[in-house]
Every structure is written in structure tokens, then in C-alpha cells.
Design a protein around this motif. Structure first.
Motif, PDB file in Angstrom:
ATOM      1  N   MET A 109     -28.935  -4.065 -16.338  1.00 56.35           N
ATOM      2  CA  MET A 109     -30.203  -3.722 -16.991  1.00 56.35           C
ATOM      3  C   MET A 109     -30.283  -2.215 -17.229  1.00 56.35           C
ATOM      4  SD  MET A 109     -32.897  -5.107 -18.242  1.00 56.35           S
ATOM      5  CE  MET A 109     -33.921  -4.080 -19.281  1.00 56.35           C
ATOM      6  N   LYS A 110     -29.923  -1.445 -16.202  1.00 59.82           N
ATOM      7  CA  LYS A 110     -29.935   0.022 -16.358  1.00 59.82           C
ATOM      8  C   LYS A 110     -28.945   0.453 -17.440  1.00 59.82           C
ATOM      9  CE  LYS A 110     -29.505   0.696 -11.816  1.00 59.82           C
ATOM     10  NZ  LYS A 110     -29.408   1.327 -10.483  1.00 59.82           N
ATOM     11  N   ASP A 111     -27.755  -0.152 -17.415  1.00 63.35           N
ATOM     12  CA  ASP A 111     -26.739   0.175 -18.428  1.00 63.35           C
ATOM     13  C   ASP A 111     -27.215  -0.188 -19.834  1.00 63.35           C
ATOM     14  OD1 ASP A 111     -25.074   1.071 -16.450  1.00 63.35           O
ATOM     15  OD2 ASP A 111     -23.777  -0.706 -16.417  1.00 63.35           O
ATOM     16  N   GLY A 112     -27.908  -1.345 -19.938  1.00 65.78           N
ATOM     17  CA  GLY A 112     -28.390  -1.795 -21.242  1.00 65.78           C
ATOM     18  C   GLY A 112     -29.406  -0.834 -21.832  1.00 65.78           C
ATOM     19  N   ILE A 113     -30.333  -0.357 -21.005  1.00 65.39           N
ATOM     20  CA  ILE A 113     -31.341   0.607 -21.477  1.00 65.39           C
ATOM     21  C   ILE A 113     -30.656   1.904 -21.910  1.00 65.39           C
ATOM     22  CG2 ILE A 113     -33.279   2.064 -20.736  1.00 65.39           C
ATOM     23  CD1 ILE A 113     -34.097  -0.826 -21.273  1.00 65.39           C
ATOM     24  N   ARG A 114     -29.667   2.333 -21.110  1.00 64.33           N
ATOM     25  CA  ARG A 114     -28.937   3.557 -21.474  1.00 64.33           C
ATOM     26  C   ARG A 114     -28.185   3.358 -22.791  1.00 64.33           C
ATOM     27  NH1 ARG A 114     -25.828   3.914 -17.228  1.00 64.33           N
ATOM     28  NH2 ARG A 114     -27.478   4.730 -15.914  1.00 64.33           N
ATOM     29  N   ARG A 115     -27.549   2.190 -22.953  1.00 67.91           N
ATOM     30  CA  ARG A 115     -26.821   1.903 -24.210  1.00 67.91           C
ATOM     31  C   ARG A 115     -27.758   1.965 -25.407  1.00 67.91           C
ATOM     32  NH1 ARG A 115     -24.526  -2.416 -21.351  1.00 67.91           N
ATOM     33  NH2 ARG A 115     -25.837  -3.941 -22.443  1.00 67.91           N
ATOM     34  N   PHE A 116     -28.950   1.381 -25.235  1.00 71.98           N
ATOM     35  CA  PHE A 116     -29.901   1.380 -26.352  1.00 71.98           C
ATOM     36  C   PHE A 116     -30.235   2.814 -26.755  1.00 71.98           C
ATOM     37  CE2 PHE A 116     -34.132   1.840 -28.072  1.00 71.98           C
ATOM     38  CZ  PHE A 116     -34.110   0.931 -29.131  1.00 71.98           C
ATOM     39  N   HIS A 117     -30.586   3.645 -25.783  1.00 67.82           N
ATOM     40  CA  HIS A 117     -31.032   5.007 -26.094  1.00 67.82           C
ATOM     41  C   HIS A 117     -29.899   5.914 -26.552  1.00 67.82           C
ATOM     42  CE1 HIS A 117     -35.260   4.698 -24.991  1.00 67.82           C
ATOM     43  NE2 HIS A 117     -34.913   3.996 -23.933  1.00 67.82           N
ATOM     44  N   GLU A 118     -28.665   5.594 -26.164  1.00 75.00           N
ATOM     45  CA  GLU A 118     -27.538   6.474 -26.513  1.00 75.00           C
ATOM     46  C   GLU A 118     -26.754   6.001 -27.729  1.00 75.00           C
ATOM     47  OE1 GLU A 118     -25.364   7.095 -22.853  1.00 75.00           O
ATOM     48  OE2 GLU A 118     -26.977   8.340 -22.008  1.00 75.00           O
ATOM     49  N   GLN A 119     -27.214   4.923 -28.375  1.00 74.23           N
ATOM     50  CA  GLN A 119     -26.538   4.470 -29.590  1.00 74.23           C
ATOM     51  C   GLN A 119     -26.902   5.386 -30.769  1.00 74.23           C
ATOM     52  OE1 GLN A 119     -28.002   0.613 -31.039  1.00 74.23           O
ATOM     53  NE2 GLN A 119     -29.983   1.053 -30.110  1.00 74.23           N
TER      54      GLN A 119
END
Length: 282
Positions: A109-119
Motif C-alpha cells: 500500500m505504501k509502495d502503491g501511493i509512492r508509485r502514484f505520486h512519483e509517476q
């Protein structure tokens, strides 16, 4: 000073920032070395005086192990309910461990939020909106136009009402984990409402029975590195206007709660979830 003030058109700067649809992450990507004035917060000289380090064991929020609830052990359950009652009454906060959500789900979940913001910004812009009725909302500062100063933070928000969202509405970059995490965290919320109902001497189904557990909002905050951190905040002083907040911290920390007039660090605990008794339940 007068000339400087005259040149500073806050409303225009807010609008210009908002219209980039790139958020704070966009400023960082552009290489800013000085943060825009809309992010400057007035200095608070009282802060240091009422700050307590997490090293002071007298001031650390209770950590409650929910593991014993998997058995039919009524003594253990009573013990857990009592600890939740004390923590909720005296602190308004506690951390839970052995809550049943696998650590792999929390990490993803933490990785997913980071992926969203860093795309790529262009991919995120599709979801950028200030319309709270949209199924998915991405923006920077929900109160951008009303707060005295902006926070150094971008946010992804998903609102569940009575039914799960249409998977097609969700960003593909974190779709699967959002659906899984929301299912699991709702289960923890329902369990906590049972325990809280018992803690205030009511039937275990009381709070769920009056629909406290119906709505679910998932917010994924992102705080990119700031070139002038002393001038701004990631999140300013606030209370949560909900029944309960179940917070998943990352390893960086920074969260503090006000307890007996002092700001206390809530140090990240691997696998733990922070529970905040919100205004409605209080």
C-alpha cells in the motif's frame, strides 16, 4: 517591506500553482531551491517549549496487541477492551499490532501511493480535481484557497460510500492494492468499533449498528523533500472530523500528537497502525 507586500499577489500565486496540476512534487522536479511564499508558515516560538522527544517513555502512546482476539479467551478480550478504553479516554490515540492485515499488504500500500505520486505528471493530471464528488481525487492541499498557508504535501484520495468503487475508475498503478487494502482496513475498522462499543459499556454491535463503519475514505499523502523545511509544514495542527482514523505510517516518522499540552512523537512501529479517535466519536 511595503513594495514587497504590494508585489505579492497571493490569490494569483495560488491559482498559478493549482493550474500546474503537478502539485508540490512538480515544484521539486523543477529544481526549486526556494519554496514559493504561499508555503511560508508564520513561525511558532512556543513550539520548542512544548515538544517532548519520543525517547521519554512517560510520553509514548499505548501499543495494543489485538492478537489474543483470535481465540475465545474472554479474559484476554476484556483486557484488550480495557486498554482501548484507557487509551481512547486519556490519549485519543493508540497503536495496534497483530491487527490481521499482513505486513506485505501494508508495504505494498505504501509502495502503491509512492508509485502514484512519483509517476509522470501527465499520468496524474487525469485525476487532478477539486471536485469532492469524483470517485478519485488527486490534488495538493484540499484547503489551498482557504488556509493561511499551504502545506508541503500532495494527496491522493478515494471515497467509498455504501459500495466498493468501480475498479475502472481507479489508477491502474495502484488499483489492485487499493481494493485489497480497503477490504482489509474496513475489517479492522469494524473490529475496532466492536471493541470501542464494549469499552463504553454498550452492546458490541452498537457503533456498527448506527453505521459508524459505513463510509471509508482512503487518503495517500506524499511529502517530497523540501529545500527549506524550516519555513513550512507537511501537515499543520488539526483534528480529524471522522469517527476513527486508521493511519499507516511509513518509516520516516514526523507524526506528533498533542497530549497534556505537549507534542509527542509517534515513532513508526513496523507493522503497526495508528488509531485516532475522531471528533464525531469523541
Amino acid at each position: 517591506t511595503e513594495t514587497f507586500e504590494a508585489k505579492y499577489d497571493r490569490a494569483s500565486e495560488l491559482k498559478a500553482f493549482d493550474e500546474t496540476k503537478a502539485g508540490v512534487k512538480g515544484l521539486v522536479d523543477s529544481g526549486v531551491t526556494e519554496i514559493p511564499r504561499i508555503f511560508h508558515h508564520p513561525s511558532d516560538n512556543d513550539f520548542e517549549e512544548i515538544y517532548v522527544s519520543s525517547g521519554d517513555s512517560q510520553f509514548s502512546i499505548p501499543v495494543i496487541d489485538l492478537g489474543g482476539l483470535t481465540t475465545e479467551d474472554s479474559v484476554k478480550r476484556k483486557e484488550i477492551v480495557e486498554r482501548i478504553r484507557e487509551a481512547s479516554e486519556n490519549w485519543g490515540f493508540f497503536q495496534t499490532v497483530n491487527h490481521g492485515i499482513p505486513e506485505s499488504v501494508l508495504e505494498e500500500m505504501k509502495d502503491g501511493i509512492r508509485r502514484f505520486h512519483e509517476q509522470e505528471t501527465e499520468m496524474k493530471k487525469v485525476f487532478y480535481t477539486r471536485d469532492p464528488t469524483k470517485p478519485v481525487v488527486y490534488n495538493s492541499n484540499f484547503d489551498l484557497y482557504s488556509a493561511p498557508a499551504a502545506n508541503w504535501r500532495d494527496t491522493f484520495a478515494l471515497m467509498f460510500h455504501n459500495s466498493p468503487p468501480n475498479p475502472q475508475d481507479l489508477p491502474i498503478i495502484l488499483r489492485d492494492i487499493l481494493l485489497e487494502y480497503s477490504r482489509q482496513v474496513r475489517r479492522v475498522g469494524i473490529l475496532l468499533f466492536e471493541l470501542l462499543s464494549e469499552a463504553i459499556g454498550l452492546n458490541p454491535n452498537h457503533l456498527n449498528g448506527i453505521d459508524c463503519g459505513e463510509g471509508l475514505a482512503i487518503l495517500g499523502h506524499y511529502y517530497p523533500a523540501c529545500p527549506q523545511p524550516e519555513l513550512t509544514f507537511g501537515t499543520t495542527v488539526h483534528a480529524d472530523a471522522d469517527f476513527i482514523t486508521i493511519l499507516l505510517q511509513d518509516h520516516i516518522g514526523g507524526l506528533q500528537v498533542l497530549h497534556q499540552g505537549k507534542w509527542i512523537d509517534i515513532a513508526p512501529e513496523p507493522g503497526a497502525l495508528v488509531v485516532n479517535i475522531g471528533d464525531l466519536l469523541q
